[in-house]
Enzyme design. Structure first.
Site, PDB file in Angstrom:
ATOM      1  N   ARG A   1       0.845  -1.210   0.000  1.00  0.00           N
ATOM      2  CA  ARG A   1       0.000   0.000   0.000  1.00  0.00           C
ATOM      3  C   ARG A   1       0.871   1.246   0.000  1.00  0.00           C
ATOM      4  NH1 ARG A   1      -3.222  -0.115   5.233  1.00  0.00           N
ATOM      5  NH2 ARG A   1      -3.901   1.871   4.372  1.00  0.00           N
ATOM      6  N   GLY A   2       0.289   2.347  -0.421  1.00  0.00           N
ATOM      7  CA  GLY A   2       0.920   3.658  -0.292  1.00  0.00           C
ATOM      8  C   GLY A   2       2.289   3.727  -0.955  1.00  0.00           C
ATOM      9  N   ILE A  45       3.913   3.404  10.905  1.00  0.00           N
ATOM     10  CA  ILE A  45       2.581   3.774  11.391  1.00  0.00           C
ATOM     11  C   ILE A  45       2.661   5.131  12.082  1.00  0.00           C
ATOM     12  CG2 ILE A  45       1.801   1.398  11.709  1.00  0.00           C
ATOM     13  CD1 ILE A  45       2.435   1.708  14.720  1.00  0.00           C
ATOM     14  N   ASP A  83      -0.451   9.820  16.182  1.00  0.00           N
ATOM     15  CA  ASP A  83      -0.177  11.213  16.506  1.00  0.00           C
ATOM     16  C   ASP A  83      -0.938  11.690  17.739  1.00  0.00           C
ATOM     17  OD1 ASP A  83       1.317  11.159  14.186  1.00  0.00           O
ATOM     18  OD2 ASP A  83       0.072  12.569  13.066  1.00  0.00           O
ATOM     19  N   TYR A 129       6.737   9.459  16.451  1.00  0.00           N
ATOM     20  CA  TYR A 129       7.084   9.254  15.039  1.00  0.00           C
ATOM     21  C   TYR A 129       8.389   9.980  14.686  1.00  0.00           C
ATOM     22  CZ  TYR A 129       6.118   9.077   9.951  1.00  0.00           C
ATOM     23  OH  TYR A 129       6.176   8.870   8.596  1.00  0.00           O
ATOM     24  N   TYR A 150       5.667  15.273   2.626  1.00  0.00           N
ATOM     25  CA  TYR A 150       4.249  14.892   2.679  1.00  0.00           C
ATOM     26  C   TYR A 150       3.828  14.336   1.318  1.00  0.00           C
ATOM     27  CZ  TYR A 150       3.610  16.558   7.405  1.00  0.00           C
ATOM     28  OH  TYR A 150       3.676  16.683   8.766  1.00  0.00           O
TER      29      TYR A 150
END
Ligand code: CAA
Length: 240
Positions: free
Chosen positions: A12-13, A85, A88, A147, A179
């Site tokens: 994914r991603g 992962i 936050d 993170y 981002y």
């Protein structure tokens, strides 16, 4: 013989884009995933890339998972530590579990996968390790002490392991994405994200394929003199 690559979080991603790009570059790819069986199955059907389930935060699971990949596909030459992962929250609200889980998966996963593959790479005199860090490991980010610490740790891990692998033909490099247009970034509250994008000189989010391009470069047989480096791919948001 095609080189064998493992991409963690590879279905994914950013990970999916990396898996596809390494396959296009002629490698035999194993895409690791941690959770979503249905999405992994759809990924394999779509791409023809085998998917393997284990939690990169679990040391023994990494040893066992790599053993399985090697039995199926052959010795692993390339590892892309991409699985990550977010949990936050400001420090005031962050639980110990949210701290521990992010460190264990994002940073511990790099250690676990290196332990599972480094000896083989050394014995064959070739290896490529690419660790996916983050702009937020370089610059910090409000609401991400876990993170940012894990990703910052990845950058230190990369520079240390690069020194250990160099004389065995192994390179260890990092990419620090900014981002990127993925589910992870889509989970950032819209008003917060809007302010972040406004600070990106390129004026847009990055694409996963733009990170994959860097991974293809760093994992090439001809990239043997690039070692211990961090490639920032962030649209100019943070020049480090
Ligand atoms: N700088 C300074 N202050 C900030 C701030 C910032 N960047 N962001 C929020 N604040 C302030 C707010 O203004 C608010 O202040 P007041 O109480 O004085 O009004 C206070 O912090 C609380 O803000 P929230 O109401 O947003 O608090 P919350 O607890 O609901 O959420 C948060 C806090 C979880 C940090 C939320 O703002 C958030 O999700 N931010 C985004 C974090 C982020 O960028 N994550 C990246 C995810 S993508 C990724 O990680 C991939 C990658 O590698 C790039």
């Amino acid at each position: 013989m095609a080189r064998v690559a493992i991409v963690t979080g590879g279905t994914r991603g950013i990970g999916e884009a990396i898996s596809l790009a390494l396959k296009d570059a002629g490698m035999t790819v194993a895409a690791n995933y941690g959770g979503d069986d249905a999405k992994a199955k759809a990924f394999t059907e779509r791409t023809g890339i085998a998917a393997y389930k284990w939690n990169v935060g679990d040391h023994q699971a990494c040893l066992d998972g790599v053993k399985q990949v090697e039995a199926d596909l052959g010795p692993v030459d390339v590892v892309v530590n991409n699985a990550g992962i977010t949990r936050d929250g400001t420090l005031m609200k962050m639980t110990y579990e949210a701290w521990d889980e992010v460190i264990r998966v994002n940073l511990g996963g790099c250690f676990n996968m290196a332990k599972a593959t480094f000896a083989g790479m050394r014995s064959r005199g070739f290896g490529r390790v690419v660790n996916i860090g983050s702009i937020n490991g370089q610059a910090g980010q409000y609401g991400q002490v876990n993170y940012a610490a894990a990703k910052s740790g990845i950058h230190g891990f990369t520079k240390a392991l690069a020194q250990e692998g160099a004389k065995f033909g192994i390179t260890v490099n990092a990419i620090a994405p900014g981002y990127i247009d993925t589910d992870m970034v889509a989970a950032v509250p819209a008003d917060v994200l809007e302010k972040i994008v406004a600070k990106i000189p390129a004026g847009r989010l990055g694409q996963a394929s733009e990170i994959a391009r860097g991974v293809v470069f760093l994992t090439g047989d001809d990239a043997g003199f690039v070692n211990g480096s961090t490639l920032s791919i962030n649209g100019g948001q943070h020049m480090y």
